[in-house]
Design a protein around this motif. Structure first.
Motif, PDB file in Angstrom:
ATOM      1  N   LEU A 150       6.352  -5.335  -1.556  1.00  0.00           N
ATOM      2  CA  LEU A 150       5.293  -5.192  -0.554  1.00  0.00           C
ATOM      3  C   LEU A 150       5.747  -4.222   0.525  1.00  0.00           C
ATOM      4  N   ASP A 151       4.795  -3.473   1.068  1.00  0.00           N
ATOM      5  CA  ASP A 151       5.121  -2.621   2.202  1.00  0.00           C
ATOM      6  C   ASP A 151       5.205  -3.490   3.456  1.00  0.00           C
ATOM      7  N   LYS A 152       5.487  -2.868   4.586  1.00  0.00           N
ATOM      8  CA  LYS A 152       5.688  -3.622   5.831  1.00  0.00           C
ATOM      9  C   LYS A 152       4.479  -4.487   6.172  1.00  0.00           C
ATOM     10  N   SER A 153       3.275  -3.925   6.100  1.00  0.00           N
ATOM     11  CA  SER A 153       2.070  -4.697   6.451  1.00  0.00           C
ATOM     12  C   SER A 153       1.828  -5.820   5.447  1.00  0.00           C
ATOM     13  N   GLY A 154       2.164  -5.577   4.183  1.00  0.00           N
ATOM     14  CA  GLY A 154       2.032  -6.619   3.169  1.00  0.00           C
ATOM     15  C   GLY A 154       2.990  -7.765   3.416  1.00  0.00           C
ATOM     16  N   LYS A 155       4.212  -7.436   3.818  1.00  0.00           N
ATOM     17  CA  LYS A 155       5.205  -8.480   4.127  1.00  0.00           C
ATOM     18  C   LYS A 155       4.754  -9.323   5.311  1.00  0.00           C
ATOM     19  N   ILE A 156       4.186  -8.672   6.322  1.00  0.00           N
ATOM     20  CA  ILE A 156       3.693  -9.402   7.497  1.00  0.00           C
ATOM     21  C   ILE A 156       2.555 -10.335   7.088  1.00  0.00           C
ATOM     22  N   LEU A 157       1.615  -9.806   6.299  1.00  0.00           N
ATOM     23  CA  LEU A 157       0.491 -10.624   5.836  1.00  0.00           C
ATOM     24  C   LEU A 157       0.979 -11.814   5.020  1.00  0.00           C
ATOM     25  N   MET A 158       1.926 -11.596   4.108  1.00  0.00           N
ATOM     26  CA  MET A 158       2.435 -12.684   3.273  1.00  0.00           C
ATOM     27  C   MET A 158       3.149 -13.726   4.118  1.00  0.00           C
ATOM     28  N   LEU A 199      -2.998  -7.718  -1.867  1.00  0.00           N
ATOM     29  CA  LEU A 199      -2.416  -8.993  -1.461  1.00  0.00           C
ATOM     30  C   LEU A 199      -3.468  -9.867  -0.782  1.00  0.00           C
ATOM     31  N   ALA A 200      -4.274  -9.268   0.074  1.00  0.00           N
ATOM     32  CA  ALA A 200      -5.323 -10.029   0.761  1.00  0.00           C
ATOM     33  C   ALA A 200      -6.304 -10.632  -0.248  1.00  0.00           C
ATOM     34  N   GLY A 205      -5.646   0.434 -10.581  1.00  0.00           N
ATOM     35  CA  GLY A 205      -4.959   1.655 -10.996  1.00  0.00           C
ATOM     36  C   GLY A 205      -3.866   2.096 -10.043  1.00  0.00           C
ATOM     37  N   ASN A 206      -3.349   1.175  -9.237  1.00  0.00           N
ATOM     38  CA  ASN A 206      -2.312   1.497  -8.263  1.00  0.00           C
ATOM     39  C   ASN A 206      -0.943   1.026  -8.722  1.00  0.00           C
ATOM     40  N   ARG A 207       0.032   1.904  -8.547  1.00  0.00           N
ATOM     41  CA  ARG A 207       1.401   1.576  -8.912  1.00  0.00           C
ATOM     42  C   ARG A 207       2.011   0.596  -7.916  1.00  0.00           C
ATOM     43  N   LEU A 208       1.602   0.704  -6.658  1.00  0.00           N
ATOM     44  CA  LEU A 208       2.125  -0.155  -5.606  1.00  0.00           C
ATOM     45  C   LEU A 208       1.091  -1.208  -5.214  1.00  0.00           C
ATOM     46  N   ILE A 209       1.590  -2.355  -4.794  1.00  0.00           N
ATOM     47  CA  ILE A 209       0.710  -3.411  -4.288  1.00  0.00           C
ATOM     48  C   ILE A 209       0.391  -3.065  -2.833  1.00  0.00           C
ATOM     49  N   LYS A 210      -0.878  -2.863  -2.551  1.00  0.00           N
ATOM     50  CA  LYS A 210      -1.320  -2.563  -1.193  1.00  0.00           C
ATOM     51  C   LYS A 210      -1.675  -3.863  -0.475  1.00  0.00           C
TER      52      LYS A 210
END
Length: 164
Positions: A100-108, A146-147, A137-142
């Protein structure tokens, strides 16, 4: 499962005839650890007849194509891992493929605390988010993936504030 013995708790079109005690007793038949093992848990609102008559927003062939593309993404990603599906990810593989990117980590983190999630639920949410990203079709989880995955975990906590 129904939300209560009569099936109408929370239904905007029908009145629930169950007491709070009946609802709590009904819900206690399925334990938290069992619910924790169910990947997708969401409340489905009753459908109005008028909604059935209108055109579908997405045709089944389009959906089928997206699913097939997501499957190919997973087959390619896991070709050297002895697994085929996101649901089969081990903790080590999750660390590699469900970052997860920074915002994803915060959300989780916020969801983990506010929804009182277990470690198992955390893993399930990440795997579902990985699948949503694949369907997109995204390589990364945005953060949006996650939401959406978190929205699919609303039943196990839906009645946590139900008091007799």
């Amino acid at each position: 499962m129904y939300p209560c013995p009569c099936g109408f708790y929370g239904d905007p079109f029908h009145e629930c005839t169950c007491s709070l005690h009946q609802i709590q007793k009904y819900l206690s038949k399925i334990s938290g650890p069992l619910m924790d093992r169910i990947d997708l848990q969401l409340e489905v609102a009753p459908v109005k007849f008028s909604d059935l008559e209108g055109p579908s927003t997405t045709d089944s062939m389009t959906i089928k194509k997206r699913v097939e593309e997501a499957r190919l993404i997973q087959l390619e990603r896991y070709k050297d891992c002895n697994i085929y599906f996101n649901s089969q990810l081990t903790p080590a593989l999750m660390n590699k493929h469900c970052k997860l990117d920074k915002s994803g980590k915060i959300l989780m983190k916020e969801a983990f605390q506010s929804m009182k999630l277990s470690a198992r639920a955390h893993s399930k949410i990440l795997k579902v988010a990985r699948t949503i990203a694949d369907l997109d079709g995204n390589r990364l989880i945005k953060e949006s993936h996650l939401a959406e995955a978190l929205r699919y975990r609303n039943i196990d906590k839906y009645y946590q504030n139900l008091k007799i």
